[in-house]
Scaffold this active site. Structure first.
Site, PDB file in Angstrom:
ATOM      1  N   ASN A 213       3.706  40.324   9.202  1.00  0.00           N
ATOM      2  CA  ASN A 213       2.752  39.234   9.009  1.00  0.00           C
ATOM      3  C   ASN A 213       3.142  38.464   7.755  1.00  0.00           C
ATOM      4  O   ASN A 213       2.987  38.967   6.648  1.00  0.00           O
ATOM      5  CB  ASN A 213       1.339  39.819   8.865  1.00  0.00           C
ATOM      6  CG  ASN A 213       0.290  38.747   8.600  1.00  0.00           C
ATOM      7  OD1 ASN A 213       0.587  37.554   8.623  1.00  0.00           O
ATOM      8  ND2 ASN A 213      -0.936  39.186   8.346  1.00  0.00           N
TER       9      ASN A 213
ATOM     10  N   HIS B 201      -1.714  32.805  15.125  1.00  0.00           N
ATOM     11  CA  HIS B 201      -1.501  33.601  13.914  1.00  0.00           C
ATOM     12  C   HIS B 201      -1.223  35.033  14.332  1.00  0.00           C
ATOM     13  O   HIS B 201      -1.817  35.543  15.286  1.00  0.00           O
ATOM     14  CB  HIS B 201      -2.716  33.517  12.980  1.00  0.00           C
ATOM     15  CG  HIS B 201      -2.560  34.426  11.797  1.00  0.00           C
ATOM     16  ND1 HIS B 201      -1.485  34.348  10.947  1.00  0.00           N
ATOM     17  CD2 HIS B 201      -3.322  35.462  11.348  1.00  0.00           C
ATOM     18  CE1 HIS B 201      -1.591  35.288  10.016  1.00  0.00           C
ATOM     19  NE2 HIS B 201      -2.691  35.976  10.236  1.00  0.00           N
TER      20      HIS B 201
ATOM     21  N   GLU C  33      -0.828  32.696  -0.646  1.00  0.00           N
ATOM     22  CA  GLU C  33      -1.753  33.502  -1.446  1.00  0.00           C
ATOM     23  C   GLU C  33      -0.950  34.297  -2.460  1.00  0.00           C
ATOM     24  O   GLU C  33      -1.484  35.147  -3.139  1.00  0.00           O
ATOM     25  CB  GLU C  33      -2.594  34.417  -0.561  1.00  0.00           C
ATOM     26  CG  GLU C  33      -1.766  35.390   0.257  1.00  0.00           C
ATOM     27  CD  GLU C  33      -2.552  36.651   0.556  1.00  0.00           C
ATOM     28  OE1 GLU C  33      -3.647  36.529   1.093  1.00  0.00           O
ATOM     29  OE2 GLU C  33      -2.054  37.736   0.237  1.00  0.00           O
TER      30      GLU C  33
ATOM     31  N   LYS D 128      -0.254  42.909  18.372  1.00  0.00           N
ATOM     32  CA  LYS D 128      -1.283  42.925  19.417  1.00  0.00           C
ATOM     33  C   LYS D 128      -2.227  41.716  19.401  1.00  0.00           C
ATOM     34  O   LYS D 128      -2.530  41.140  20.440  1.00  0.00           O
ATOM     35  CB  LYS D 128      -2.142  44.182  19.208  1.00  0.00           C
ATOM     36  CG  LYS D 128      -2.106  45.142  20.394  1.00  0.00           C
ATOM     37  CD  LYS D 128      -3.097  46.266  20.157  1.00  0.00           C
ATOM     38  CE  LYS D 128      -2.402  47.616  20.319  1.00  0.00           C
ATOM     39  NZ  LYS D 128      -3.208  48.723  19.785  1.00  0.00           N
TER      40      LYS D 128
ATOM     41  N   ARG E 179     -12.815  47.018  10.450  1.00  0.00           N
ATOM     42  CA  ARG E 179     -13.023  46.532  11.814  1.00  0.00           C
ATOM     43  C   ARG E 179     -13.632  45.126  11.831  1.00  0.00           C
ATOM     44  O   ARG E 179     -13.596  44.445  12.849  1.00  0.00           O
ATOM     45  CB  ARG E 179     -13.890  47.502  12.614  1.00  0.00           C
ATOM     46  CG  ARG E 179     -13.208  48.838  12.724  1.00  0.00           C
ATOM     47  CD  ARG E 179     -13.616  49.636  13.940  1.00  0.00           C
ATOM     48  NE  ARG E 179     -12.698  50.754  14.092  1.00  0.00           N
ATOM     49  CZ  ARG E 179     -11.571  50.689  14.765  1.00  0.00           C
ATOM     50  NH1 ARG E 179     -11.218  49.570  15.375  1.00  0.00           N
ATOM     51  NH2 ARG E 179     -10.780  51.736  14.854  1.00  0.00           N
TER      52      ARG E 179
ATOM     53  N   SER F 278      -8.147  34.255   6.716  1.00  0.00           N
ATOM     54  CA  SER F 278      -9.353  35.017   6.421  1.00  0.00           C
ATOM     55  C   SER F 278     -10.258  34.239   5.486  1.00  0.00           C
ATOM     56  O   SER F 278      -9.796  33.440   4.681  1.00  0.00           O
ATOM     57  CB  SER F 278      -8.988  36.356   5.779  1.00  0.00           C
ATOM     58  OG  SER F 278      -8.369  37.172   6.723  1.00  0.00           O
TER      59      SER F 278
ATOM     60  N   THR G 286     -12.379  42.689  10.550  1.00  0.00           N
ATOM     61  CA  THR G 286     -11.306  41.697  10.575  1.00  0.00           C
ATOM     62  C   THR G 286     -10.987  41.216  11.985  1.00  0.00           C
ATOM     63  O   THR G 286     -10.431  40.152  12.149  1.00  0.00           O
ATOM     64  CB  THR G 286     -10.001  42.276   9.963  1.00  0.00           C
ATOM     65  OG1 THR G 286      -9.645  43.441  10.691  1.00  0.00           O
ATOM     66  CG2 THR G 286     -10.175  42.616   8.504  1.00  0.00           C
TER      67      THR G 286
ATOM     68  N   CYS H 256      -4.263  33.147   5.196  1.00  0.00           N
ATOM     69  CA  CYS H 256      -3.121  32.900   6.085  1.00  0.00           C
ATOM     70  C   CYS H 256      -3.093  31.509   6.694  1.00  0.00           C
ATOM     71  O   CYS H 256      -2.172  31.193   7.445  1.00  0.00           O
ATOM     72  CB  CYS H 256      -3.082  33.943   7.184  1.00  0.00           C
ATOM     73  SG  CYS H 256      -2.857  35.612   6.545  1.00  0.00           S
TER      74      CYS H 256
END
Ligand SMILES: [Zn+2]
Lengths: 134, 356
Positions: B276, B244, B89, B249, B209, B306, B211, B121
């Site tokens: 990332n 990914h 991207e 977390k 949130r 995404s 995401t 991604c």
């Protein structure tokens, strides 16, 4: 704008493509079609390994037009493993200090943009301290 | 409406002939971002540090190094490559393919397909599925698929802690020459507005949130679960798994939701120390895993992009891995090469200081 010149030089710049003299086996960079050692025609293309060592260097603080973005930077004479000497920027030095005899390896990086932020991007060889396997 | 959950399987078996990683040298610690924007709060940071590209690096130069590493392991004539597909991207040009520059530099031009993939991604794994198709149909012997990014987060935004640079590249070819076979792929895609960047904007926007659950977790678990169901496999059939990794977390949680153990994801979980890497994030986890895998090991990889979607891959390591693994720098070699920078240097290196 020098688009034709950048385009013509792209292969030698991206990957250190030079020449090999079929008469005396001298490796030539940059390519010039005539062997500097024996004077005969030499047009066989040859890809250099990219390995070499720093022969001499200087750090540029007042960069010429088009190169200000990365100043200060170090320019070195690099003696390639196969013989020829090339002038190129050192990059990815991090906290390492450049030294004569430092082993370096070729990588392709962005050299500068041709003109302002609307111009084409020019890529070519630079050298970094040789990376070792952990 | 019937549900077509059939796996993507090439008509002739394919695999990975060579693989290569790249991570730039510079690291920005997350607590340095916290020092600038939240008064140095140190608890709950999403990662330890992220990889930052040097002033002369972009997706062209980084792809080139990853592809060259893949070619060192593949040991093929670049003229036999029939496609170079690069997912990102952060391609340096809005118009002018990264892939043409990379293809020229490796000596693969002019008899090739070349294109830049874009799917946040998962652009890199999208390129891998296409390469599986091209080689698996017999149209080409070799294809190069890569995914790399120099991701940017808005200053002070949650993404600034993690948006990093790096990625990986693969030479895909016939299974009999492979160091790891790509047995099947499966993709799960919906229209989900969790993250986007409009034209001419420097920084992306995200649905906060939104995401997590409806985007990352829904697509990653669906792709992983359907893959296992259709193959008739269970998590314990796999030696390793890679997901990914937008932070530390999320991949740990999705692994546990699907029934994978912390040991299975360990070698491929790199986000805590490099951040990332977007299109590179899942696949650089794969290169790090291949660096330590043994012949016969089975690997599940699930990417996420995404917008949104996930690509899952079922992979088996062959004995050719051992003879090729040491032909190029390993993922951990790049991670070990580390120079820490502060926020001021980061701001200069990432063009955040306006000069005019
Ligand atoms: Zn000669």
């Amino acid at each position: 704008m020098e688009i034709p010149r950048h385009w013509r030089l792209r292969q030698q710049r991206y990957g250190l493509i030079g020449e090999l003299c079929p008469h005396c086996d001298t490796k030539i960079f940059p390519p010039r079609d005539i062997c500097p050692a024996c004077g005969h025609e030499a047009k066989t293309s040859f890809a250099f390994s990219g390995r070499g060592e720093v022969f001499s260097f200087t750090t540029i603080y007042e960069a010429p037009t088009g190169f200000e973005e990365t100043a200060p930077y170090t320019v070195a004479l690099v003696k390639l493993e196969e013989g020829p000497m090339v002038t190129a920027q050192l990059t990815d030095l991090g906290d390492d200090k450049p030294e004569i005899g430092m082993p370096v390896e070729m990588i392709t990086r962005r050299l500068h943009s041709d003109g302002d932020e609307r111009g084409m991007l020019i890529y070519g060889y630079k050298f970094r301290p040789s990376m070792k396997a952990v | 409406m019937t549900e077509n959950k059939a796996l993507l399987k090439p008509s002739r078996p394919v695999g990975i002939i060579g693989y290569g990683a790249y991570v730039p040298r510079y690291r920005l610690p997350a607590n340095e971002v916290a020092r600038i924007w939240v008064g140095g709060r140190v608890s709950g940071l999403p990662i330890k540090e992220k990889a930052v590209p040097g002033l002369d690096e972009d997706v062209v130069t980084m792809s080139l190094e990853a592809v060259r590493n893949a070619l060192k392991r593949a040991r093929i004539d670049p003229a036999e490559i029939r496609a170079v597909w690069i997912g990102s991207e952060s391609h340096p040009y809005a118009v002018k393919p990264t892939s043409t520059i990379v293809a020229e530099a490796i000596g693969a031009t002019p008899h090739i397909q070349a294109a830049d993939m874009e799917f946040a991604c998962k652009a890199g794994t999208e390129a891998m599925v296409m390469a599986m198709g091209l080689v698996g149909s017999g149209m080409a012997r070799y294809a190069v698929a890569a995914g790399l990014d120099t991701a940017q987060g808005k200053p002070g935004d949650a993404l600034e802690y993690t948006a990093a640079a790096g990625g990986a590249a693969f030479v895909i070819g016939p299974a009999e020459e492979s160091l790891a076979t790509l047995n099947a792929a499966y993709s799960y895609v919906t229209d989900t507005p969790d993250f986007w960047r409009r034209e001419y904007q420097h920084y992306p926007e995200h649905g906060n949130r939104f995401t997590g659950e409806p985007a990352y977790f829904k697509h990653s678990t669906a792709a992983g679960k359907i893959m296992l169901e259709e193959l008739g496999t269970k998590p314990s059939d796999y030696t390793w798994a890679i997901f990914h990794q937008p932070n530390a977390k999320f991949p740990q949680r999705v692994a546990s939701l699907l029934g994978f153990t912390p040991e299975q994801i360990k070698p491929g979980l790199l986000s805590p120390v490099i951040g990332n890497t977007y299109a590179g994030a899942a696949i650089i986890g794969l290169t790090a895993t291949l660096d330590v895998a043994k012949p016969g090991d089975r690997i599940l990889m699930v990417s996420f992009g995404s917008g949104a979607g996930s690509d899952a891959f079922d992979i088996t390591v062959t004995d050719k891995l051992l003879e090729r693994r040491d032909k190029a720098l390993k993922t951990q070699d790049y991670i070990a090469r580390r120079t820490e920078i502060d926020y001021a240097m980061y701001a200069r290196m990432r063009g955040k200081i306006a000069m005019k």
